[in-house]
Design an enzyme around this catalytic site. Structure first.
Site, PDB file in Angstrom:
ATOM      1  N   GLU A 167       0.900  -1.133  -0.096  1.00 13.92           N
ATOM      2  CA  GLU A 167       0.046   0.081  -0.052  1.00 13.92           C
ATOM      3  C   GLU A 167       0.725   1.167  -0.064  1.00 13.92           C
ATOM      4  O   GLU A 167       0.359   2.269  -0.654  1.00 13.92           O
ATOM      5  CB  GLU A 167      -0.995   0.078   1.190  1.00 13.92           C
ATOM      6  CG  GLU A 167      -2.089  -0.908   1.065  1.00 13.92           C
ATOM      7  CD  GLU A 167      -1.727  -2.256   1.580  1.00 13.92           C
ATOM      8  OE1 GLU A 167      -0.744  -2.788   2.146  1.00 13.92           O
ATOM      9  OE2 GLU A 167      -2.490  -3.089   1.590  1.00 13.92           O
ATOM     10  N   PHE A 169     -11.625  -7.827  13.311  1.00 12.27           N
ATOM     11  CA  PHE A 169     -10.454  -8.085  12.319  1.00 12.27           C
ATOM     12  C   PHE A 169     -10.101  -7.133  11.226  1.00 12.27           C
ATOM     13  O   PHE A 169     -11.002  -6.697  10.766  1.00 12.27           O
ATOM     14  CB  PHE A 169     -10.689  -9.345  11.729  1.00 12.27           C
ATOM     15  CG  PHE A 169      -9.676  -9.942  10.614  1.00 12.27           C
ATOM     16  CD1 PHE A 169      -8.446 -10.205  11.196  1.00 12.27           C
ATOM     17  CD2 PHE A 169      -9.684  -9.916   9.257  1.00 12.27           C
ATOM     18  CE1 PHE A 169      -7.440 -10.780  10.446  1.00 12.27           C
ATOM     19  CE2 PHE A 169      -8.932 -10.338   8.431  1.00 12.27           C
ATOM     20  CZ  PHE A 169      -7.677 -10.580   9.036  1.00 12.27           C
ATOM     21  N   GLN A 170      -8.727  -6.777  11.149  1.00 17.85           N
ATOM     22  CA  GLN A 170      -8.450  -5.809  10.442  1.00 17.85           C
ATOM     23  C   GLN A 170      -9.039  -4.298  10.701  1.00 17.85           C
ATOM     24  O   GLN A 170      -9.213  -3.479   9.727  1.00 17.85           O
ATOM     25  CB  GLN A 170      -8.300  -6.184   8.886  1.00 17.85           C
ATOM     26  CG  GLN A 170      -7.566  -7.279   8.556  1.00 17.85           C
ATOM     27  CD  GLN A 170      -7.331  -7.528   7.078  1.00 17.85           C
ATOM     28  OE1 GLN A 170      -8.279  -7.219   6.536  1.00 17.85           O
ATOM     29  NE2 GLN A 170      -6.231  -7.959   6.710  1.00 17.85           N
ATOM     30  N   LYS A 185     -17.518  -1.390   5.213  1.00 17.83           N
ATOM     31  CA  LYS A 185     -17.824  -2.345   4.335  1.00 17.83           C
ATOM     32  C   LYS A 185     -19.508  -2.349   3.745  1.00 17.83           C
ATOM     33  O   LYS A 185     -19.815  -2.746   2.830  1.00 17.83           O
ATOM     34  CB  LYS A 185     -17.437  -3.939   4.609  1.00 17.83           C
ATOM     35  CG  LYS A 185     -17.481  -4.904   3.589  1.00 17.83           C
ATOM     36  CD  LYS A 185     -16.893  -6.043   3.839  1.00 17.83           C
ATOM     37  CE  LYS A 185     -16.683  -7.200   2.924  1.00 17.83           C
ATOM     38  NZ  LYS A 185     -16.226  -8.571   3.243  1.00 17.83           N
ATOM     39  N   MET A 221      24.192   9.200   3.230  1.00 17.47           N
ATOM     40  CA  MET A 221      23.926  10.641   3.716  1.00 17.47           C
ATOM     41  C   MET A 221      24.091  10.398   5.423  1.00 17.47           C
ATOM     42  O   MET A 221      24.761  11.394   5.913  1.00 17.47           O
ATOM     43  CB  MET A 221      22.544  11.130   3.686  1.00 17.47           C
ATOM     44  CG  MET A 221      22.365  12.956   4.180  1.00 17.47           C
ATOM     45  SD  MET A 221      23.364  13.816   3.450  1.00 17.47           S
ATOM     46  CE  MET A 221      22.605  14.475   1.943  1.00 17.47           C
TER      47      MET A 221
END
Lengths: 175, 573
Positions: B51, B113-114, B163, B477
């Site tokens: 993602e 969940f999630q 959802k 760096m």
């Protein structure tokens, strides 16, 4: 110097979280914050008392928030300021009379009287509230709750912040 | 006739109405209902491998095209993986809309969940965000999200969709007018402020235009050129603004800031007037802000009123769209000048001495280690019209210093947040946005190892990005700072030379892999890479692990204390 900012916000879920999160993220200190319905049915009104030198940034960051409709700064003296205090003070039966006398001078009301304490309510300017608390504190304050400050601009003190559109320039803030 | 759609279908249609042509995302449980109508839509979906990659692709697309980038993720880990791109886009004012799935409204708050509190987590790193709790609100919310993302100071907007809202049915209706009573971005500057600004411009003997990314976002390059020439004022372009003013223009002094061009840094310090245009006095530009451009009066033009006075209180603040305000400034200046352009002769003489004495420099020998700067200059000769995308670190600074940027949107990088790993996915997104251009990621090996998996996306989707991987076998760096400020005590900066084998890795991902380790091989290798048109290419450059970026203003130091060159360091011959 404490400053008062009134914020008119769209009454959408989470708007209080947005405002308080912004204060936390930017490192601005809030002295008190109250929120409730306003005269517009779909807007809420917040009164924020802030302490510190970042007034201008605070006002700008509030204006920048998408759900903010209007932000107004009240300089000291420009607003009518009130807070409500409930305070339970220790009191024997013998002390009751003198405490009630003191309260009457400040227009504080005894909301509850028990065998060993009195609970007063006072709704007044922050200065008067603090004076009252100083007066009764020698008796022993057991519990205290403050509503946080609310304020309205005094009539004739000028509305220097028309609308929510960001004005060009620094002078527009607090002028 | 009424039309019944699911929330997911309404979402798809709303995105189509906004003119979305591509989305970058990863599906998952809560966002599943939305992935079904994608199959019936002309809108392209690029399946990212992570993602974060999808989010940076949307950013790269937005930066390359000026359009709103769209990224999609599921609830919980999908959404939390998007936080870095959101924070990045917020810092760099990139217009982006993120669509995230959420657990059903009935499950919200139950540690389902999630489930993650996406709305709360994303609040401080988005311009605005929404949790949609009524399917009927989808069309208006999407319209509003695109409006907020793309107007005023652009930025990311997240729309979180449970959802059950995506599966619920609604009577389709066209999105109405946006109802945002408190959101009215300024456009034109206040006439009185413009006039006050021109008074300062007319009085200045040592002016500098300090140009930031806001001018690029406002597409003000034509107006800027006209105004700079009329004012005969030297220009510096920040890391976010490279390309908005041609590097080849004689008024251009280059980039200011920590690793900027010496003359650009010095010019701001010695100026009597700094005109900040769409720039925000970032600490990487100002160094110690108290000692920044101390003798200068400041005109500050910004579309975001909160930027004005945040770091430096200006003498003349102007809130407005950079392009429109520059146009106003130019018109007012033309009137004030009445045909006589200022010479600023003494100022230009001083500037030219610094330019002569302190050019950017490096030393590429025939058989010595490869210098990144040399590779960038060779690449620039071969592909002058390319769009360059960088990660974060030494390679980014060298790319910004040594590439000759001539046009806006040919330089894409992570400026404010400094997100390592930005280059590969942002280049993929940029290439999707400008398919007819050559898009080259100049990356470091540290950055590359954070997000290279998106080259799999590129290979499968036939997105022919080029990656020039400056492999100095270290977090360069960080190593440079440890060398200069931590007494050469190197801690966790060694990435080793041999692992991974980047050529094999490239090939394993479906890309062409090329390795180059000597000067004379650089040009043929780059030519070979540029000739590939149907596949991504990785060119691994075995680069000098000890090369450092100069000039350098140590963090927190005054810009007066800029170290112009390596040989100016104490103890160097």
């Amino acid at each position: 110097m404490k400053h008062i900012i009134t914020v008119q916000v769209e009454n959408k879920p989470g708007v209080l979280a947005r405002v308080s999160s912004m204060f936390a993220r930017r490192g601005f200190n809030i002295h008190s914050l109250t929120v409730g319905p306003s005269v517009e049915p779909d807007q809420s009104r917040m009164t924020v008392v802030v302490d510190g030198p970042e007034m201008e940034q605070i006002v700008k960051q509030l204006r920048k928030m998408i759900n903010t409709v209007k932000v107004t700064e009240l300089a000291p003296g420009e607003g009518i300021e009130r807070e409500v205090i409930l305070v339970r003070v220790s009191s024997s039966a013998a002390q009751r009379g003198e405490l009630l006398d003191a309260a009457s001078i400040f227009d504080a009301r005894a909301a509850d009287v028990g065998p060993s304490s009195i609970t007063f309510e006072i709704a007044d300017s922050p200065e008067r509230c603090n004076d009252f608390l100083s007066l009764i504190s020698p008796y022993g304050i057991i519990e205290l709750v403050k509503s946080g400050r609310i304020a309205l601009r005094k009539d004739g003190r000028g509305e220097s912040h028309p609308g929510a559109a960001a004005p060009s320039g620094l002078k527009a803030i607090g002028s | 006739m009424t039309e019944i759609l699911t929330g997911a279908q309404a979402l798809m249609r709303s995105l189509e109405i906004e003119g979305v042509e591509v989305m970058f995302g990863v599906p998952g449980g809560a966002i599943l209902p939305f992935y079904d109508p994608i199959l019936d839509s002309p809108v392209r979906h690029v399946l990212a491998r992570h993602e974060q990659g999808g989010g940076h692709m949307a950013e790269g697309y937005a930066q390359a095209t000026g359009k709103v980038g769209v990224t999609v993720a599921t609830s919980g880990p999908g959404a939390t993986n998007l936080i870095t791109p959101l924070a990045d886009a917020y810092m760099d004012s990139v217009p982006m809309v993120a669509i995230t799935g959420q657990v059903p409204t009935t499950a919200i708050g139950n540690d389902a969940f999630q489930e993650a509190h996406t709305w709360g987590i994303s609040m401080p790193c988005t311009k605005h965000n929404y949790l949609v709790t009524d399917v009927d609100e989808i069309p208006d919310t999407i319209a509003e999200a695109f409006h907020v993302a793309s107007t005023g100071r652009p930025g990311p907007v997240l729309v979180d969709l449970p959802k059950d809202i995506l599966t619920a049915q609604m009577q389709w209706h066209q999105p109405g007018r946006t109802n945002l009573p408190g959101y009215k971005p300024s456009t034109h500057g206040h006439a009185r402020q413009v006039s006050a600004a021109i008074d300062l411009v007319m009085a200045a003997n040592r002016p500098v235009l300090y140009v930031g990314g806001g001018v690029l976002k406002a597409e003000g390059e034509v107006e800027l050129l006209r105004f700079a020439e009329r004012a005969n004022a030297p220009v510096v372009t920040t890391l976010m603004a490279r390309g908005v003013f041609p590097d080849s223009h004689p008024l251009h002094l280059g980039m200011p800031g920590m690793h900027g061009h010496y003359t650009a840094i010095r010019a701001l310090q010695e100026a009597d007037l700094v005109v900040a245009l769409g720039a925000r006095f970032d600490d990487r530009v100002t160094g110690d802000p108290a000692s920044f451009a101390q003798r200068a009066k400041i005109i500050h033009v910004d579309v975001d009123p909160a930027e004005i006075g945040k770091i430096r209180v200006p003498d003349v603040p102007i809130v407005g769209d950079a392009r429109l305000v520059i146009e106003q400034l130019d018109a007012a200046l033309a009137d004030a000048q009445a045909g006589s352009r200022p010479e600023h002769t003494a100022w230009f003489e001083e500037l030219s001495v610094w330019q002569r004495d302190y050019p950017l420099e490096y030393d590429q020998t025939a058989d010595g280690p490869l210098k990144q700067q040399y590779v960038i200059e060779e690449l620039n000769k071969l592909a002058p019209d390319a769009t360059i995308v960088a990660g974060v670190g030494q390679h980014q600074m060298w790319a910004s210093q040594f590439w000759k940027f001539e046009r806006p949107r040919t330089w894409i990088n992570s400026g404010g947040l400094g997100t390592m790993g930005y280059a590969v996915p942002a280049a993929v997104g940029a290439q999707v946005g400008v398919p007819d251009k050559t898009v080259i990621a100049i990356d470091g090996d540290g950055c590359f190892q954070m997000t290279f998996q998106e080259l799999i996306t590129a290979a499968i989707e036939k997105i022919p990005v080029k990656v020039v991987l400056m492999n100095n076998s270290s977090l360069g760096m960080v190593k440079q700072w440890q060398r200069l400020f931590y007494d050469e005590r190197y801690s966790s900066v060694d990435l080793t030379t041999h692992t991974p084998d980047y050529v094999k890795l490239a090939e394993a991902m479906g890309c062409v892999g090329i390795r180059v380790d000597s000067r004379d091989d650089v040009r043929p290798a780059l030519e070979k890479a540029l000739a590939v048109e149907d596949q991504p290419v990785v060119v691994e450059v075995k680069a000098d692990p000890d090369e450092m970026v100069f000039p350098m203003v140590p963090a927190g130091a005054s810009n007066d204390d800029v170290i112009a060159r390596f040989r100016d360091l104490p103890g160097q011959p």
